[in-house]
Design a protein around this motif. Structure first.
Motif, mmCIF file in Angstrom:
data_model
loop_
_atom_site.group_PDB
_atom_site.id
_atom_site.type_symbol
_atom_site.label_atom_id
_atom_site.label_comp_id
_atom_site.label_asym_id
_atom_site.label_seq_id
_atom_site.Cartn_x
_atom_site.Cartn_y
_atom_site.Cartn_z
ATOM 1 N N ASN A 50 -19.362 5.031 20.104
ATOM 2 C CA ASN A 50 -18.400 5.032 18.999
ATOM 3 C C ASN A 50 -18.629 3.895 18.003
ATOM 4 O O ASN A 50 -17.715 3.479 17.311
ATOM 5 N N ASP A 68 -15.999 9.430 11.350
ATOM 6 C CA ASP A 68 -15.801 10.845 11.635
ATOM 7 C C ASP A 68 -14.430 11.339 11.173
ATOM 8 O O ASP A 68 -14.007 12.426 11.528
ATOM 9 N N ASP A 70 -11.595 10.249 12.080
ATOM 10 C CA ASP A 70 -10.584 9.989 13.105
ATOM 11 C C ASP A 70 -10.262 8.498 13.087
ATOM 12 O O ASP A 70 -11.126 7.670 13.369
ATOM 13 N N LYS A 71 -9.025 8.145 12.753
ATOM 14 C CA LYS A 71 -8.649 6.728 12.665
ATOM 15 C C LYS A 71 -8.815 5.995 13.984
ATOM 16 O O LYS A 71 -9.019 4.791 14.009
ATOM 17 N N SER A 72 -8.754 6.711 15.110
ATOM 18 C CA SER A 72 -8.871 6.055 16.407
ATOM 19 C C SER A 72 -10.289 5.551 16.670
ATOM 20 O O SER A 72 -10.499 4.715 17.537
ATOM 21 N N THR A 73 -11.277 6.049 15.928
ATOM 22 C CA THR A 73 -12.648 5.577 16.116
ATOM 23 C C THR A 73 -12.976 4.381 15.227
ATOM 24 O O THR A 73 -14.057 3.819 15.342
ATOM 25 N N ASN A 74 -12.040 3.986 14.366
ATOM 26 C CA ASN A 74 -12.232 2.797 13.545
ATOM 27 C C ASN A 74 -12.104 1.579 14.451
ATOM 28 O O ASN A 74 -11.089 1.398 15.120
#
Length: 81
Positions: A50, A68, A70-74
């Motif tokens: 990630n 991607d 998706d804020k959770s992958t920031n």
């Protein structure tokens, strides 16, 4: 944190920040802790799924999350540890 290139890929799940707010350490889903240089090496070796390495405007190598949508992958959104 040294790992062999043959080990499975992992994800960063938490981060620690310096007093100025920049990311300084990362923890993966297996509980391994990486300082920034170790994390960058692991990312450059493709061991972290990630995160990606990039060269900043300052000419230095840095780590960023996978873009991607998706804020959770920031990486800035990782929980603190």
């Amino acid at each position: 944190m040294k790992k062999s290139k043959n080990s499975e890929r992992t994800r960063f799940v938490a981060a620690r920040r310096n007093s100025d707010g920049t990311l300084s350490e990362f923890k993966d889903e297996n509980g391994n802790v990486y300082d920034y240089e170790q994390a960058l090496e692991a990312v450059e070796q493709g061991m972290i799924e990630n995160a990606l390495p990039f060269t900043g405007r300052d000419g230095a190598r840095h780590i960023r999350g996978v873009n991607d949508g998706d804020k959770s992958t920031n990486l800035r959104n990782l929980k603190e540890f």
